[in-house]
Motif scaffolding. Structure first.
Motif, PDB file in Angstrom:
ATOM      1  N   SER A  38      66.721  21.012  92.516  1.00 22.12           N
ATOM      2  CA  SER A  38      66.869  21.651  91.212  1.00 22.12           C
ATOM      3  C   SER A  38      67.644  20.719  90.291  1.00 22.12           C
ATOM      4  N   PHE A  39      67.490  20.886  89.005  1.00 24.59           N
ATOM      5  CA  PHE A  39      68.217  20.055  88.042  1.00 24.59           C
ATOM      6  C   PHE A  39      69.718  20.233  88.237  1.00 24.59           C
ATOM      7  N   ARG A  40      70.145  21.447  88.493  1.00 20.00           N
ATOM      8  CA  ARG A  40      71.574  21.740  88.687  1.00 20.00           C
ATOM      9  C   ARG A  40      72.142  20.939  89.866  1.00 20.00           C
ATOM     10  N   THR A  41      71.409  20.918  90.956  1.00 21.46           N
ATOM     11  CA  THR A  41      71.836  20.167  92.132  1.00 21.46           C
ATOM     12  C   THR A  41      71.924  18.681  91.819  1.00 21.46           C
ATOM     13  N   LEU A  43      72.336  17.298  88.893  1.00 20.86           N
ATOM     14  CA  LEU A  43      73.439  17.092  87.957  1.00 20.86           C
ATOM     15  C   LEU A  43      74.786  17.137  88.685  1.00 20.86           C
ATOM     16  N   TYR A  44      74.942  18.061  89.641  1.00 25.88           N
ATOM     17  CA  TYR A  44      76.171  18.109  90.443  1.00 25.88           C
ATOM     18  C   TYR A  44      76.406  16.775  91.145  1.00 25.88           C
ATOM     19  N   THR A  47      77.392  14.019  88.694  1.00 25.29           N
ATOM     20  CA  THR A  47      78.753  14.233  88.212  1.00 25.29           C
ATOM     21  C   THR A  47      79.779  13.912  89.302  1.00 25.29           C
ATOM     22  N   LEU A 113      77.028  23.555  97.271  1.00 25.31           N
ATOM     23  CA  LEU A 113      75.571  23.596  97.339  1.00 25.31           C
ATOM     24  C   LEU A 113      75.143  24.144  98.695  1.00 25.31           C
ATOM     25  N   ASP A 117      69.587  22.959  99.631  1.00 22.15           N
ATOM     26  CA  ASP A 117      69.669  22.141  98.414  1.00 22.15           C
ATOM     27  C   ASP A 117      70.131  20.718  98.739  1.00 22.15           C
TER      28      ASP A 117
END
Length: 155
Positions: A38-41, A43-44, A47, A113, A117
């Motif tokens: 996922s994009f969120r994963t 991005l985490y 970062t 996560l 993921d």
């Protein structure tokens, strides 16, 4: 993104610098996002990597400016909050782990996560992720144990 960076860096300004680096990295690498996770994963992970890079840069700068005097084994409690000292200890311990173990532990325990993921993100089976997290946590326990305590409680 700032909250993720603040989990790694005890000083607010350092966390903000890492967040700015992460935002720049995001703009440069968004075209490389392949959708394996996922994009969120994704991005985490980006970062967290920036926060760790900021920590390494700050540590290197300290060593250079201190004339090679190493960092103390434990932060001075009179000058460092308990939370900040714990974070610094954790970052130092993570630096000593194999990169694949450190990454799995960070993604699970610091970024929360799921195993699936993480498996998708690093392109390994979920069982491998579980194994890496187990071995990474075991090594961290040993590295973070107070001096003289090397045994682990059963659990």
């Amino acid at each position: 993104m700032l909250r993720i960076c603040a989990r790694f860096l005890p000083n607010r300004e350092d966390a903000e610098d890492a967040c700015q680096d992460a935002l720049l990295a995001l703009t440069r690498s968004i075209g490389g996002f392949e959708g394996r996770s996922s994009f969120r994963t994704w991005l985490y992970r980006l970062t967290a990597n920036r926060a760790r890079s900021t920590y390494q840069r700050l540590r290197g700068r300290f060593l250079a400016e201190s004339g090679g005097v190493p960092l103390p084994d434990r932060p001075d409690p009179r000058r460092t909050s308990v939370v900040a000292g714990t974070r610094l200890d954790l970052l130092d311990a993570l630096e000593r782990l194999r990169p694949d173990l450190a990454e799995a532990v960070v993604l699970r325990d610091l970024l929360d996560l799921s195993y699936s993921d993480i498996a998708a993100l690093v392109a390994v089976p979920e069982g491998t992720v579980r194994s890496r997290i187990h071995h990474g946590r075991s090594q961290l326990r040993l590295r973070l144990a107070p001096p003289g305590e090397t045994g682990c409680a059963a659990g």
